[in-house]
Write a protein that holds these residues in place. Structure first.
Motif, PDB file in Angstrom:
ATOM      1  N   GLN A 126       0.851  -1.201   0.000  1.00 29.71           N
ATOM      2  CA  GLN A 126       0.000   0.000   0.000  1.00 29.71           C
ATOM      3  C   GLN A 126       0.886   1.250   0.000  1.00 29.71           C
ATOM      4  OE1 GLN A 126      -3.520  -0.308   0.303  1.00 29.71           O
ATOM      5  NE2 GLN A 126      -3.559  -2.479   0.815  1.00 29.71           N
ATOM      6  N   LEU A 127       1.918   1.225   0.829  1.00 31.89           N
ATOM      7  CA  LEU A 127       2.805   2.385   0.965  1.00 31.89           C
ATOM      8  C   LEU A 127       3.710   2.543  -0.254  1.00 31.89           C
ATOM      9  CD1 LEU A 127       1.664   2.084   3.816  1.00 31.89           C
ATOM     10  CD2 LEU A 127       3.916   2.683   4.710  1.00 31.89           C
ATOM     11  N   ALA A 128       4.152   1.417  -0.802  1.00 29.23           N
ATOM     12  CA  ALA A 128       4.989   1.479  -2.002  1.00 29.23           C
ATOM     13  C   ALA A 128       4.222   2.100  -3.166  1.00 29.23           C
ATOM     14  CB  ALA A 128       5.472   0.076  -2.374  1.00 29.23           C
ATOM     15  N   LEU A 129       2.941   1.763  -3.274  1.00 23.18           N
ATOM     16  CA  LEU A 129       2.106   2.341  -4.328  1.00 23.18           C
ATOM     17  C   LEU A 129       2.000   3.853  -4.160  1.00 23.18           C
ATOM     18  CD1 LEU A 129       0.183   2.040  -6.733  1.00 23.18           C
ATOM     19  CD2 LEU A 129      -1.663   1.591  -5.094  1.00 23.18           C
ATOM     20  N   MET A 130       1.847   4.309  -2.907  1.00 27.17           N
ATOM     21  CA  MET A 130       1.744   5.746  -2.657  1.00 27.17           C
ATOM     22  C   MET A 130       3.034   6.464  -3.046  1.00 27.17           C
ATOM     23  SD  MET A 130      -0.296   8.070  -1.698  1.00 27.17           S
ATOM     24  CE  MET A 130       0.190   9.756  -2.006  1.00 27.17           C
ATOM     25  N   LEU A 131       4.165   5.851  -2.787  1.00 26.91           N
ATOM     26  CA  LEU A 131       5.440   6.451  -3.164  1.00 26.91           C
ATOM     27  C   LEU A 131       5.556   6.588  -4.678  1.00 26.91           C
ATOM     28  CD1 LEU A 131       7.937   4.736  -0.683  1.00 26.91           C
ATOM     29  CD2 LEU A 131       7.265   7.144  -0.733  1.00 26.91           C
ATOM     30  N   GLU A 132       5.002   5.617  -5.400  1.00 25.61           N
ATOM     31  CA  GLU A 132       5.020   5.699  -6.859  1.00 25.61           C
ATOM     32  C   GLU A 132       4.095   6.809  -7.351  1.00 25.61           C
ATOM     33  OE1 GLU A 132       6.935   4.104  -8.971  1.00 25.61           O
ATOM     34  OE2 GLU A 132       7.915   2.928  -7.406  1.00 25.61           O
ATOM     35  N   VAL A 133       2.897   6.871  -6.789  1.00 25.88           N
ATOM     36  CA  VAL A 133       1.905   7.874  -7.201  1.00 25.88           C
ATOM     37  C   VAL A 133       2.402   9.289  -6.917  1.00 25.88           C
ATOM     38  CG1 VAL A 133      -0.402   8.790  -6.694  1.00 25.88           C
ATOM     39  CG2 VAL A 133      -0.056   6.323  -6.970  1.00 25.88           C
ATOM     40  N   SER A 134       3.089   9.461  -5.781  1.00 25.90           N
ATOM     41  CA  SER A 134       3.548  10.795  -5.385  1.00 25.90           C
ATOM     42  C   SER A 134       4.837  11.215  -6.069  1.00 25.90           C
ATOM     43  CB  SER A 134       3.731  10.854  -3.861  1.00 25.90           C
ATOM     44  OG  SER A 134       4.678   9.902  -3.430  1.00 25.90           O
ATOM     45  N   GLU A 135       5.362  10.360  -6.934  1.00 27.08           N
ATOM     46  CA  GLU A 135       6.504  10.707  -7.782  1.00 27.08           C
ATOM     47  C   GLU A 135       7.722  11.156  -6.974  1.00 27.08           C
ATOM     48  OE1 GLU A 135       5.036  13.655 -10.466  1.00 27.08           O
ATOM     49  OE2 GLU A 135       3.482  12.360 -11.296  1.00 27.08           O
ATOM     50  N   THR A 136       8.022  10.424  -5.905  1.00 29.81           N
ATOM     51  CA  THR A 136       9.177  10.782  -5.088  1.00 29.81           C
ATOM     52  C   THR A 136      10.497  10.510  -5.797  1.00 29.81           C
ATOM     53  OG1 THR A 136       9.195   8.582  -4.052  1.00 29.81           O
ATOM     54  CG2 THR A 136       7.930  10.326  -2.944  1.00 29.81           C
ATOM     55  N   GLY A 137      10.479   9.554  -6.721  1.00 25.38           N
ATOM     56  CA  GLY A 137      11.699   9.225  -7.450  1.00 25.38           C
ATOM     57  C   GLY A 137      12.707   8.419  -6.648  1.00 25.38           C
ATOM     58  N   LEU A 138      12.280   7.913  -5.496  1.00 28.30           N
ATOM     59  CA  LEU A 138      13.208   7.133  -4.670  1.00 28.30           C
ATOM     60  C   LEU A 138      13.487   5.774  -5.306  1.00 28.30           C
ATOM     61  CD1 LEU A 138      11.765   7.690  -1.063  1.00 28.30           C
ATOM     62  CD2 LEU A 138      13.905   8.604  -1.973  1.00 28.30           C
ATOM     63  N   LYS A 161      14.278   1.702  -5.264  1.00 24.81           N
ATOM     64  CA  LYS A 161      13.562   0.676  -4.508  1.00 24.81           C
ATOM     65  C   LYS A 161      14.134   0.466  -3.110  1.00 24.81           C
ATOM     66  CE  LYS A 161      10.507  -0.514  -7.603  1.00 24.81           C
ATOM     67  NZ  LYS A 161       9.051  -0.296  -7.370  1.00 24.81           N
ATOM     68  N   HIS A 162      15.455   0.474  -2.980  1.00 25.12           N
ATOM     69  CA  HIS A 162      16.041   0.211  -1.663  1.00 25.12           C
ATOM     70  C   HIS A 162      15.763   1.362  -0.693  1.00 25.12           C
ATOM     71  CE1 HIS A 162      19.248   2.630  -3.515  1.00 25.12           C
ATOM     72  NE2 HIS A 162      19.659   2.919  -2.293  1.00 25.12           N
ATOM     73  N   GLU A 163      15.668   2.583  -1.215  1.00 27.44           N
ATOM     74  CA  GLU A 163      15.334   3.724  -0.376  1.00 27.44           C
ATOM     75  C   GLU A 163      13.850   3.704  -0.003  1.00 27.44           C
ATOM     76  OE1 GLU A 163      17.165   5.942   1.084  1.00 27.44           O
ATOM     77  OE2 GLU A 163      19.046   5.221   0.226  1.00 27.44           O
ATOM     78  N   GLN A 164      13.026   3.257  -0.949  1.00 32.74           N
ATOM     79  CA  GLN A 164      11.602   3.120  -0.656  1.00 32.74           C
ATOM     80  C   GLN A 164      11.384   2.154   0.508  1.00 32.74           C
ATOM     81  OE1 GLN A 164       8.960   2.243  -3.888  1.00 32.74           O
ATOM     82  NE2 GLN A 164       9.879   3.740  -5.267  1.00 32.74           N
ATOM     83  N   LYS A 165      12.119   1.053   0.495  1.00 36.45           N
ATOM     84  CA  LYS A 165      11.968   0.062   1.559  1.00 36.45           C
ATOM     85  C   LYS A 165      12.334   0.661   2.918  1.00 36.45           C
ATOM     86  CE  LYS A 165      13.180  -4.657   2.882  1.00 36.45           C
ATOM     87  NZ  LYS A 165      13.282  -4.285   4.305  1.00 36.45           N
ATOM     88  N   LYS A 166      13.393   1.458   2.951  1.00 38.86           N
ATOM     89  CA  LYS A 166      13.800   2.106   4.200  1.00 38.86           C
ATOM     90  C   LYS A 166      12.712   3.057   4.702  1.00 38.86           C
ATOM     91  CE  LYS A 166      18.834   2.012   3.477  1.00 38.86           C
ATOM     92  NZ  LYS A 166      20.045   2.864   3.280  1.00 38.86           N
ATOM     93  N   GLU A 167      12.145   3.847   3.779  1.00 39.50           N
ATOM     94  CA  GLU A 167      11.095   4.792   4.151  1.00 39.50           C
ATOM     95  C   GLU A 167       9.864   4.057   4.671  1.00 39.50           C
ATOM     96  OE1 GLU A 167      11.049   8.131   4.253  1.00 39.50           O
ATOM     97  OE2 GLU A 167      13.151   8.220   3.675  1.00 39.50           O
ATOM     98  N   ILE A 168       9.498   2.987   3.995  1.00 36.56           N
ATOM     99  CA  ILE A 168       8.326   2.208   4.397  1.00 36.56           C
ATOM    100  C   ILE A 168       8.533   1.597   5.776  1.00 36.56           C
ATOM    101  CG2 ILE A 168       7.010   0.098   3.900  1.00 36.56           C
ATOM    102  CD1 ILE A 168       7.428   0.811   0.896  1.00 36.56           C
ATOM    103  N   ASP A 169       9.687   0.993   5.999  1.00 37.95           N
ATOM    104  CA  ASP A 169       9.981   0.393   7.306  1.00 37.95           C
ATOM    105  C   ASP A 169       9.969   1.443   8.411  1.00 37.95           C
ATOM    106  OD1 ASP A 169      10.211  -2.088   6.153  1.00 37.95           O
ATOM    107  OD2 ASP A 169      12.405  -2.104   6.113  1.00 37.95           O
TER     108      ASP A 169
END
Length: 228
Positions: A105-117, A119-127
């Protein structure tokens, strides 16, 4: 610091020859790191005001100034981008995607919000954000296995994962019991302060007002009380 200004906002709906004034020249400022609660009877205009502030519908007249820019003058695509990148939303129901796990759910939001992070940074943010909302132990779970309070915690995490400047909350505790409501409001209060987010919340629950910095009472499309 003031980050959001609603200046003489009016909203009129027309049904044939009948015009109905929903908002009658509302003025309101929002500051960083504060929770502002909008209260009032059904039909008072508070939800309409929130949706106009959030760019979900246009005002008939007036200005909605975010970060020094009147979003009422922007093209719909520009407003959409602001909503996706600068705003976060929590509603009465979590509205989680049933076939996605909590972390998805959170990974999808990061994609929609165009953060540009990456994948490994996305995982850190989600955790990190799941720890904040105390849901890191359920990150592989699907919505159907979560309680109402847990689902709302995930919804809050989803709303702030992209580090928005403003959180719009429309009756965020209405579907929860008293204990879960207080837990969710404590979480919103903590996040607002620690992340310096501006929160605008509509609520009918007077018990939740203890978590607000300011209480704005509306009646018949106007602000009738502005309490600190």
């Amino acid at each position: 610091m003031t980050i959001f200004t609603i200046d003489d906002v009016q909203k009129t709906f027309t049904n044939g020859e009948i015009k109905e004034e929903i908002l009658k020249g509302v003025n309101l400022t929002l500051k960083e790191g504060e929770v502002t609660a909008l209260i009032g009877a059904s039909g008072s205009g508070k939800s309409t005001l929130l949706t106009i502030a959030a760019g979900l519908q246009p005002a008939s007249n007036g200005k909605v100034v975010f970060d020094g820019e009147n979003i009422a003058n922007l093209r719909s695509e520009e407003v959409r981008k602001i909503r996706a990148t600068k705003f976060g939303f929590v509603f009465q129901f979590a509205h989680l995607v049933p076939f996605l796990t909590v972390e998805e759910q959170l990974a999808l939001m990061l994609e929609v919000s165009e953060t540009g992070l990456p994948k490994h940074e996305q995982k850190k943010e989600i955790d990190a954000i799941l720890k904040v909302v105390e849901m890191d132990h359920r990150k592989k779970a699907y919505p159907s296995s979560l309680s109402g309070g847990e689902q709302q915690r995930v919804a809050i995490a989803r709303a702030i994962i992209h580090k928005p400047k403003i959180l719009f909350a429309d009756e965020p505790t209405a579907s929860l019991d008293s204990k879960r409501s207080k837990d969710v409001m404590m979480l919103i209060r903590t996040i607002t302060t620690t992340l310096n987010i501006t929160t605008l919340m509509v609520t009918h629950d007077e018990e939740m007002l203890t978590f607000a910095d300011r209480i704005i009472k509306m009646s018949d499309g106007q602000i009738i009380q502005n309490a600190v």
